[in-house]
Structures are given as structure tokens and as C-alpha cells.
Design a protein around this motif. Structure first.
Motif, PDB file in Angstrom:
ATOM      1  N   ILE A  83       0.739  -1.019   0.077  1.00  0.00           N
ATOM      2  CA  ILE A  83       0.018  -0.043   0.014  1.00  0.00           C
ATOM      3  C   ILE A  83       0.909   1.234   0.051  1.00  0.00           C
ATOM      4  CG2 ILE A  83      -1.612   1.379   1.380  1.00  0.00           C
ATOM      5  CD1 ILE A  83      -2.949  -1.467   2.354  1.00  0.00           C
ATOM      6  N   ILE A  84       0.673   2.320  -0.922  1.00  0.00           N
ATOM      7  CA  ILE A  84       1.296   3.226  -1.077  1.00  0.00           C
ATOM      8  C   ILE A  84       0.755   4.580   0.050  1.00  0.00           C
ATOM      9  CG2 ILE A  84       2.040   5.361  -2.328  1.00  0.00           C
ATOM     10  CD1 ILE A  84       3.094   2.669  -3.403  1.00  0.00           C
ATOM     11  N   ASN A  85       1.769   5.127   0.713  1.00  0.00           N
ATOM     12  CA  ASN A  85       1.422   6.031   1.596  1.00  0.00           C
ATOM     13  C   ASN A  85       0.359   5.777   2.655  1.00  0.00           C
ATOM     14  OD1 ASN A  85       1.884   8.902   2.706  1.00  0.00           O
ATOM     15  ND2 ASN A  85       0.513   9.652   1.278  1.00  0.00           N
ATOM     16  N   PHE A  86       0.858   4.600   3.220  1.00  0.00           N
ATOM     17  CA  PHE A  86       0.024   3.989   4.334  1.00  0.00           C
ATOM     18  C   PHE A  86      -0.390   5.164   5.423  1.00  0.00           C
ATOM     19  CE2 PHE A  86      -0.957   1.457   8.007  1.00  0.00           C
ATOM     20  CZ  PHE A  86      -1.494   0.408   7.422  1.00  0.00           C
ATOM     21  N   GLY A  87      -1.482   5.103   5.855  1.00  0.00           N
ATOM     22  CA  GLY A  87      -1.903   6.233   6.843  1.00  0.00           C
ATOM     23  C   GLY A  87      -3.102   6.010   7.755  1.00  0.00           C
ATOM     24  N   LYS A 117      -0.580   5.655  14.920  1.00  0.00           N
ATOM     25  CA  LYS A 117      -0.651   6.783  14.094  1.00  0.00           C
ATOM     26  C   LYS A 117       0.441   7.586  14.612  1.00  0.00           C
ATOM     27  CE  LYS A 117      -5.597   6.837  13.480  1.00  0.00           C
ATOM     28  NZ  LYS A 117      -6.773   7.391  13.749  1.00  0.00           N
ATOM     29  N   SER A 118       0.773   7.717  15.798  1.00  0.00           N
ATOM     30  CA  SER A 118       2.024   8.717  16.095  1.00  0.00           C
ATOM     31  C   SER A 118       3.238   8.104  15.600  1.00  0.00           C
ATOM     32  CB  SER A 118       2.044   8.723  17.749  1.00  0.00           C
ATOM     33  OG  SER A 118       2.633   7.365  18.382  1.00  0.00           O
ATOM     34  N   LYS A 119       3.364   6.735  15.423  1.00  0.00           N
ATOM     35  CA  LYS A 119       4.629   6.248  14.966  1.00  0.00           C
ATOM     36  C   LYS A 119       4.710   5.929  13.467  1.00  0.00           C
ATOM     37  CE  LYS A 119       6.391   4.983  19.093  1.00  0.00           C
ATOM     38  NZ  LYS A 119       7.245   6.089  19.402  1.00  0.00           N
ATOM     39  N   LEU A 120       3.482   6.154  12.755  1.00  0.00           N
ATOM     40  CA  LEU A 120       3.722   5.947  11.264  1.00  0.00           C
ATOM     41  C   LEU A 120       3.187   6.998  10.411  1.00  0.00           C
ATOM     42  CD1 LEU A 120       1.922   2.364  11.407  1.00  0.00           C
ATOM     43  CD2 LEU A 120       4.394   2.809  11.095  1.00  0.00           C
ATOM     44  N   LEU A 123       5.569   9.607   9.081  1.00  0.00           N
ATOM     45  CA  LEU A 123       6.734   9.352   8.590  1.00  0.00           C
ATOM     46  C   LEU A 123       7.012   9.847   6.883  1.00  0.00           C
ATOM     47  CD1 LEU A 123       7.124   5.626   9.541  1.00  0.00           C
ATOM     48  CD2 LEU A 123       8.589   7.359  10.390  1.00  0.00           C
ATOM     49  N   PRO A 124       8.144  10.019   6.358  1.00  0.00           N
ATOM     50  CA  PRO A 124       8.067  10.544   4.948  1.00  0.00           C
ATOM     51  C   PRO A 124       7.596   9.430   4.074  1.00  0.00           C
ATOM     52  CG  PRO A 124      10.205  11.068   6.036  1.00  0.00           C
ATOM     53  CD  PRO A 124       9.506  10.147   6.950  1.00  0.00           C
ATOM     54  N   GLU A 125       6.857   9.800   3.002  1.00  0.00           N
ATOM     55  CA  GLU A 125       6.197   8.888   2.085  1.00  0.00           C
ATOM     56  C   GLU A 125       7.093   7.749   1.458  1.00  0.00           C
ATOM     57  OE1 GLU A 125       3.534   8.491  -1.768  1.00  0.00           O
ATOM     58  OE2 GLU A 125       3.736  10.694  -0.698  1.00  0.00           O
TER      59      GLU A 125
END
Length: 210
Positions: A83-87, A117-120, A123-125
Motif C-alpha cells: 500500500i502506497i503512503n499508508f496512513g 498513528k504517532s509512529k507511522l 513518516l516521510p512517504e
């Protein structure tokens, strides 16, 4: 010697598949379940697995897979797509699934969701994309082991053009990227590679006890 070790010695990266042999629906279901049960970071499973059966699509993919015959001759072609740009959306989906599966109120899991969410999320894409791509290799490992137990051959492949796969399979509009490919089926009796001795580092060379 355990059965697992015997199975690991039996398997190899098949170079020539028998195109006349197909994996049964029951065995394919077992392989899919092995992939589904794979461990992943935070249990997020940040990827999808495409099972490509369409022969026309596979013919299109062969030239962008270094022309390898396994792409069209194997029973099935699996594309592991990260998955691209997981969020936040994907994390929320996992939290909802966890609440439903474990019969818990969403409020009880909010802290865990916020922690992820705070860890991931920040992060840069490119870092996130590298992380999600690495997760697909864990799924491949389960596939290799489950298939060997069933005496089904698997050839994991990095020799392909991800951008072309994304284009042919329409992955980018799905927010996905082709990370890893695996062909599964049955070795051809003419594949000489199956008779080669397995080459691995010795235990002394590979392991370091500290």
C-alpha cells in the motif's frame, strides 16, 4: 530432522513449470490462508495480494519480467503489492476489524490506534513505502513454507519491472505498488535445477553468538 526441515530441503526456485498441472482449489485456499495468517508489523498487513489467472494479462507481464517462462507456465501468478503512503485510513480499518473480531468497544482500542498513528503517519512517504514493501516478504515466507508442505513449487521473483506491472494491472489507481512476484505450480520433469545440491552458508559462517 523435522518435517519442516525436510520440506525446506525439498523446495527450490523452480525454473521450469509443468504448464499442464494446475493447483486445486482446496490447495490454493490453504496457501491463501497461510498468507492471510502471516505476521506483520502491528498486525496491519499493509499490502494486497493479486492472484493473476488471466492468460492474456500474464502474457503481457512476461516481457516485463525478464522474459521468464514461469510467468506464463506456472499454475498461478501472485503479485504482492504494498500500500502506497499508508496512513490513518488503514490504521482505522485495522482498529475496526480488531474491535469486531474481539468484541471490544472502539473506545478501548483508541489508545493503541493513536499510538500506531504517532509512529507511522508522520513518516516521510518514501520511508512508509519502503516499510510496507518489506512487509510483503514476510507473507512470501509463509507462502514458501506452506507450499513446500503441500509439495507445491514456488519461485519468488524480484526480476520484474514494478512500474510496468503497476501500469498493466492498474495498481497505482488502487494505491498499490508491485513489490514482489511469486509463481506457484508444479516443477517440470525436465527442470534440471531440481537435481542440484542446495547451496547455503554453513552454520558456522551464518550464525554469530554474542
Amino acid at each position: 530432522m523435522t518435517q519442516f526441515i525436510k520440506d525446506a530441503n525439498w523446495r527450490y526456485a523452480t525454473k521450469k513449470f509443468d504448464a499442464t498441472k494446475k493447483i486445486s482449489s482446496e490447495d490454493l485456499a490453504s496457501l491463501k490462508e497461510a498468507i492471510r495468517l502471516t505476521a506483520s508489523s502491528y498486525g496491519l498487513q499493509p499490502y494486497k495480494v493479486l492472484i493473476v489467472e488471466n492468460p492474456e494479462l500474464r502474457a503481457q507481464l512476461q516481457p516485463v519480467s525478464w522474459g521468464q517462462s514461469q510467468i506464463v507456465d506456472a499454475s498461478h501468478l501472485l503479485v504482492f503489492a504494498n500500500i502506497i503512503n499508508f496512513g490513518e485510513k488503514e490504521i482505522d480499518a485495522t482498529i475496526n476489524n480488531m474491535a469486531t473480531t474481539r468484541n471490544l468497544p472502539l473506545e478501548a482500542l483508541q489508545g493503541y490506534g493513536d499510538f500506531m498513528k504517532s509512529k507511522l503517519v508522520s513518516l516521510p512517504e518514501d520511508v512508509k513505502n519502503t516499510w510496507t514493501s518489506k512487509q510483503t516478504y514476510l507473507a512470501l515466507g509463509n507462502l514458501l513454507n506452506a507450499a513446500a508442505e503441500l509439495k507445491i513449487d514456488v519461485t519468488p521473483m524480484e526480476g520484474f519491472e514494478p512500474e510496468k506491472y503497476n501500469e498493466i494491472l492498474g495498481l497505482e489507481k488502487l494505491g498499490l505498488n508491485a513489490s514482489l512476484v511469486a509463481t506457484i505450480g508444479y516443477r517440470h520433469e525436465e527442470d534440471a535445477t531440481q537435481h542440484y545440491a542446495k547451496v547455503r552458508k554453513s552454520e558456522e559462517e551464518l550464525f554469530v553468538t554474542i
